[in-house]
Design an enzyme around this catalytic site. Structure first.
Site, mmCIF file in Angstrom:
data_model
loop_
_atom_site.group_PDB
_atom_site.id
_atom_site.type_symbol
_atom_site.label_atom_id
_atom_site.label_comp_id
_atom_site.label_asym_id
_atom_site.label_seq_id
_atom_site.Cartn_x
_atom_site.Cartn_y
_atom_site.Cartn_z
ATOM 1 N N ASP A 64 0.827 -1.212 0.000
ATOM 2 C CA ASP A 64 0.000 0.000 0.000
ATOM 3 C C ASP A 64 0.864 1.266 0.000
ATOM 4 O OD1 ASP A 64 -2.431 1.336 -0.015
ATOM 5 O OD2 ASP A 64 -2.548 1.423 2.171
ATOM 6 N N HIS A 71 2.516 3.382 -8.920
ATOM 7 C CA HIS A 71 2.238 1.982 -9.278
ATOM 8 C C HIS A 71 3.398 1.397 -10.077
ATOM 9 C CE1 HIS A 71 -1.665 2.374 -7.607
ATOM 10 N NE2 HIS A 71 -2.152 3.165 -8.540
ATOM 11 N N LEU A 82 10.114 -20.823 -4.813
ATOM 12 C CA LEU A 82 9.113 -19.952 -4.179
ATOM 13 C C LEU A 82 7.741 -20.047 -4.863
ATOM 14 C CD1 LEU A 82 8.619 -17.425 -2.209
ATOM 15 C CD2 LEU A 82 9.078 -16.028 -4.232
#
Ligand code: IPE
Ligand code: IPE
Ligand code: MG
Length: 238
Positions: free
Chosen positions: A17, A34, A128
């Site tokens: 965020d 972004h 991962l």
């Protein structure tokens, strides 16, 4: 003094965020935040891979984020498409297994295809597990799981009396992975914003004031050290 032994979390979940505020503070349009945030996604994936973390789940777009201006939503969709197309090969090379969680119905056909392609390219990887939550909401996740069980009940395959937490959990996103044990939220807010509501029941929370586009490996290390020092009781007395 010797360094304390660091116990890595198995599954890190991150609410990325603060992109918009990062940009605003620099006098830039929100889109710049972004875009810069994507670099932080790359470095976080890399760092978690290096640390042999089992799973990383990133909150990229919530079911509520559609309520933003069309231009911003459009830009985020464009970034997802770029990310899926340009990063898939690299993720594959690094043995990362990619999965997108959330409802894809509202995405363009192009984006849906890019997501499927990236997932199928990396599906046999053993490193991962990287999960991108896109058009994801914790409430939606639980609602969908409930529907699945209701259909089974309606068909007579499942007795409502036999529904357990495990049976419901099996229908939720990420049920095949260890539960997230560390939740990181950047951007200074102290809320869960409809992320993995069920799955985070016993996660350790680590909240950072820095905006996501400023997130770096040192912050990740600090979060993991903090996690390592927590006493997890799961309701018991130690
Ligand atoms: C997080 O940053 C990214 C998304 C929710 C898509 P924000 O866009 O929420 O940035 P702030 O919180 O408004 O600064
Ligand atoms: C949460 O951030 C969603 C993502 C990071 C994708 P928001 O910016 O949407 O959350 P609120 O509105 O501050 O709760
Ligand atoms: Mg925000």
């Amino acid at each position: 003094m010797s360094n304390p032994i660091i116990i890595n979390p198995k599954h890190i979940a991150i609410i990325m965020d603060g992109n918009g505020r990062w940009a605003k503070a620099k006098g830039l349009p929100r889109a710049f935040g972004h875009k810069k945030g994507m670099d932080c996604v790359r470095l976080t994936v890399e760092a978690c891979s290096e640390k042999n973390i089992e799973a990383l789940t990133l909150f990229a777009f919530s079911t509520e984020n559609w309520n933003r201006p069309e231009e911003e939503v459009g830009y985020l969709m464009k970034l997802f498409l770029i990310m899926m197309k340009s990063e898939a090969q690299k993720l594959n090379k690094n043995n990362v297994k990619l999965r997108v969680i959330g409802d894809r119905n509202r995405f363009s056909d192009k984006l849906k295809k890019a997501m499927l392609d990236a997932e199928s390219l990396t599906k046999n990887n053993t490193g991962l597990s990287l999960n991108i939550a896109a058009n994801y909401g914790g409430r939606m996740d639980i609602t969908k799981a409930t529907k699945v069980l209701c259909r089974r009940v309606a068909k007579g395959e499942l007795n409502p009396e036999n529904i357990t937490e495990e049976i419901l959990q099996a229908e939720l996103a990420l049920s095949d992975l260890p539960e997230p044990d560390l939740l990181i939220r950047t951007g200074g807010e102290k809320r869960v914003s409809n992320f993995l509501l069920w799955q985070l029941a016993y996660a350790e929370y680590y909240l950072i004031d820095s905006y996501w586009p400023d997130f770096d490996k040192q912050m990740l290390d600090k979060a993991i050290i903090s996690f390592s020092l927590r006493q997890r009781r799961f309701g018991k007395i130690l």
